[in-house]
Motif scaffolding. Sequence first.
Motif, PDB file in Angstrom:
ATOM      1  N   ILE A 148      91.952  -1.891  28.262  1.00 55.90           N
ATOM      2  CA  ILE A 148      92.588  -3.066  28.884  1.00 55.90           C
ATOM      3  C   ILE A 148      91.708  -3.693  29.962  1.00 55.90           C
ATOM      4  CG2 ILE A 148      94.878  -2.157  28.402  1.00 55.90           C
ATOM      5  CD1 ILE A 148      95.101  -1.688  31.494  1.00 55.90           C
ATOM      6  N   GLU A 149      90.432  -3.342  30.013  1.00 55.89           N
ATOM      7  CA  GLU A 149      89.588  -3.869  31.087  1.00 55.89           C
ATOM      8  C   GLU A 149      89.545  -5.394  31.080  1.00 55.89           C
ATOM      9  OE1 GLU A 149      87.405  -3.976  34.473  1.00 55.89           O
ATOM     10  OE2 GLU A 149      88.493  -2.287  33.591  1.00 55.89           O
ATOM     11  N   GLY A 150      89.395  -6.009  29.894  1.00 57.45           N
ATOM     12  CA  GLY A 150      89.379  -7.465  29.831  1.00 57.45           C
ATOM     13  C   GLY A 150      90.700  -8.076  30.266  1.00 57.45           C
ATOM     14  N   LEU A 151      91.814  -7.474  29.853  1.00 63.89           N
ATOM     15  CA  LEU A 151      93.126  -7.983  30.257  1.00 63.89           C
ATOM     16  C   LEU A 151      93.331  -7.816  31.758  1.00 63.89           C
ATOM     17  CD1 LEU A 151      95.601  -9.306  28.928  1.00 63.89           C
ATOM     18  CD2 LEU A 151      96.652  -7.032  28.835  1.00 63.89           C
ATOM     19  N   GLN A 152      92.824  -6.736  32.324  1.00 60.27           N
ATOM     20  CA  GLN A 152      92.905  -6.554  33.774  1.00 60.27           C
ATOM     21  C   GLN A 152      92.112  -7.637  34.499  1.00 60.27           C
ATOM     22  OE1 GLN A 152      94.529  -3.842  35.870  1.00 60.27           O
ATOM     23  NE2 GLN A 152      94.226  -5.739  37.034  1.00 60.27           N
ATOM     24  N   GLN A 153      90.916  -7.919  34.006  1.00 61.13           N
ATOM     25  CA  GLN A 153      90.116  -8.989  34.608  1.00 61.13           C
ATOM     26  C   GLN A 153      90.843 -10.330  34.517  1.00 61.13           C
ATOM     27  OE1 GLN A 153      87.163  -8.677  36.128  1.00 61.13           O
ATOM     28  NE2 GLN A 153      86.360  -6.702  35.501  1.00 61.13           N
ATOM     29  N   ALA A 154      91.505 -10.573  33.373  1.00 63.49           N
ATOM     30  CA  ALA A 154      92.255 -11.820  33.195  1.00 63.49           C
ATOM     31  C   ALA A 154      93.425 -11.895  34.169  1.00 63.49           C
ATOM     32  CB  ALA A 154      92.744 -11.929  31.756  1.00 63.49           C
ATOM     33  N   PHE A 155      94.116 -10.777  34.352  1.00 65.99           N
ATOM     34  CA  PHE A 155      95.222 -10.721  35.304  1.00 65.99           C
ATOM     35  C   PHE A 155      94.716 -11.035  36.715  1.00 65.99           C
ATOM     36  CE2 PHE A 155      97.838  -8.498  38.402  1.00 65.99           C
ATOM     37  CZ  PHE A 155      99.137  -8.795  38.002  1.00 65.99           C
ATOM     38  N   ASP A 156      93.624 -10.389  37.123  1.00 68.22           N
ATOM     39  CA  ASP A 156      93.067 -10.618  38.454  1.00 68.22           C
ATOM     40  C   ASP A 156      92.694 -12.087  38.657  1.00 68.22           C
ATOM     41  OD1 ASP A 156      93.353  -7.898  38.804  1.00 68.22           O
ATOM     42  OD2 ASP A 156      91.222  -7.436  38.624  1.00 68.22           O
TER      43      ASP A 156
ATOM     44  N   GLN B  44      85.001  -6.285  28.717  1.00 64.15           N
ATOM     45  CA  GLN B  44      85.352  -6.864  30.010  1.00 64.15           C
ATOM     46  C   GLN B  44      85.589  -8.373  29.941  1.00 64.15           C
ATOM     47  OE1 GLN B  44      82.336  -4.888  29.738  1.00 64.15           O
ATOM     48  NE2 GLN B  44      83.668  -3.111  30.071  1.00 64.15           N
ATOM     49  N   GLY B  45      85.467  -8.967  28.756  1.00 62.81           N
ATOM     50  CA  GLY B  45      85.519 -10.420  28.643  1.00 62.81           C
ATOM     51  C   GLY B  45      86.908 -10.996  28.865  1.00 62.81           C
ATOM     52  N   VAL B  46      86.929 -12.228  29.394  1.00 63.48           N
ATOM     53  CA  VAL B  46      88.168 -12.954  29.683  1.00 63.48           C
ATOM     54  C   VAL B  46      88.084 -14.334  29.049  1.00 63.48           C
ATOM     55  CG1 VAL B  46      89.565 -14.006  31.522  1.00 63.48           C
ATOM     56  CG2 VAL B  46      88.560 -11.742  31.857  1.00 63.48           C
ATOM     57  N   THR B  47      89.203 -14.789  28.498  1.00 62.70           N
ATOM     58  CA  THR B  47      89.324 -16.168  28.040  1.00 62.70           C
ATOM     59  C   THR B  47      90.308 -16.882  28.950  1.00 62.70           C
ATOM     60  OG1 THR B  47      88.855 -15.630  25.730  1.00 62.70           O
ATOM     61  CG2 THR B  47      89.992 -17.696  26.156  1.00 62.70           C
ATOM     62  N   LEU B  48      89.869 -17.999  29.542  1.00 63.98           N
ATOM     63  CA  LEU B  48      90.698 -18.815  30.423  1.00 63.98           C
ATOM     64  C   LEU B  48      90.848 -20.190  29.794  1.00 63.98           C
ATOM     65  CD1 LEU B  48      92.060 -19.264  33.270  1.00 63.98           C
ATOM     66  CD2 LEU B  48      89.812 -20.076  34.031  1.00 63.98           C
TER      67      LEU B  48
ATOM     68  N   LEU C  58      84.583 -15.711  30.182  1.00 66.78           N
ATOM     69  CA  LEU C  58      83.978 -15.114  31.368  1.00 66.78           C
ATOM     70  C   LEU C  58      83.565 -13.687  31.059  1.00 66.78           C
ATOM     71  CD1 LEU C  58      86.318 -17.204  32.296  1.00 66.78           C
ATOM     72  CD2 LEU C  58      86.160 -16.043  34.490  1.00 66.78           C
ATOM     73  N   THR C  59      82.365 -13.346  31.467  1.00 66.10           N
ATOM     74  CA  THR C  59      81.907 -11.959  31.469  1.00 66.10           C
ATOM     75  C   THR C  59      81.286 -11.706  32.829  1.00 66.10           C
ATOM     76  OG1 THR C  59      81.491 -11.929  29.084  1.00 66.10           O
ATOM     77  CG2 THR C  59      80.400 -10.247  30.414  1.00 66.10           C
ATOM     78  N   GLY C  60      81.949 -10.890  33.647  1.00 60.06           N
ATOM     79  CA  GLY C  60      81.498 -10.712  35.013  1.00 60.06           C
ATOM     80  C   GLY C  60      81.569 -12.031  35.759  1.00 60.06           C
ATOM     81  N   ALA C  61      80.464 -12.411  36.395  1.00 65.35           N
ATOM     82  CA  ALA C  61      80.428 -13.649  37.175  1.00 65.35           C
ATOM     83  C   ALA C  61      80.025 -14.862  36.344  1.00 65.35           C
ATOM     84  CB  ALA C  61      79.465 -13.492  38.351  1.00 65.35           C
TER      85      ALA C  61
END
Length: 363
Positions: free
Chosen positions: A325-333, A294-298, A169-172
């Motif tokens: 930690i922006e990507g990790l924050q996005q993953a947490f959210d 800002q990237g997230v892996t789910l 995920l990157t943004g939406a």
Amino acid sequence: MPTPSTPPSVTSAKPRLAVLLGDPSGVGPEMAVKLLARRRNLDAARVLLIADPVVLAAGERVAGLKLDALRVDSLDAVRFEDGRPTLLAHDWMGGQEAALGESNEQSGRASFEALELATLAVRRGQAEGILFAPLNKHSLRLGGLVHEDELRYMQERFAVTGFVCEFNLTGALWTSRVTSHIPLKDVASHITADGVRDAVKIIAAALRRAGVAQPRIAVTGLNPHAGDGGSIGMEEIEIIAPAIAQLRAEGYDARGPFSPDTVFIGARRGDVDAVVSMYHDQGQIAMKLMGFEQGVTLHGGLPVPVATSASGSAFDIAGRGIATIEGLQQAFDLCVRMAGGAPVPARAAEATTTTATTATAAG
């Protein structure tokens, strides 16, 4: 005890998340400490921090922060207090600090054992999601992992028999892929109509769970120019297009196959909610260029949300205190939202700040 394939019921207003420090030799411990030092995160979830105290102390030193953790020594003793993480402490490092900046068996074993304990917490109904700071796949294998990756390991631990897939995920914008961590020479033989359909269905289900009512999904071709009418390969005509047609007949808003080198132009514009690619780098390169920090892996297809940042263990900057930690924050959210907690509040005022940096990818 809930069955591994069924999400445990949420017993409190806040979801319970098992949080892991990642690879002790990388930036993971620093990132996790920075994340948990933000008060709003501890207000959003009950955090079960599974860690070796020596590794946690090293992360606190590098981050220049100290967590006020409630320490317990077993899953049976786990309890939570408002505004504090619960530290489930295990001595996996033998009292020794990790050697920074390298893959090694000791760090791999510690991160692998922590992952094992997190899956057990989920199986016992003590966590509704797992968040981990960046792991390192080579270290995990040195430490005992025999699966293709941590996703396949968790698939086995949760007794999931269906299709699983990494989402990025990157943004939406979301992506999934038909094949993942396999050699490029093997990709074409693993592209099947069932695989294409599964990859679309699994990301559509996850998007709905995350709040997108009618996901719009673009599907790439395998070959340059999506095969160019069959002159550069027949997989699009014989496999991918028929799979998309069947998906549309079943009510999915699946589109394509699109040329892999242009599909992300429209996706970045917002024309679709997700892109399903045929192999790892086909989607990962585009996503990381659009928003690496800002990237997230789910991990999709598991009974609970399992997420991390898209950036890797970043051995090159381990111990310097500059990891973002922006990507990790996005993953947490995302974990909080998908695990059934209350909406995550806006990030108007954080308890800590971090310095942006470029981390080494290990996706």
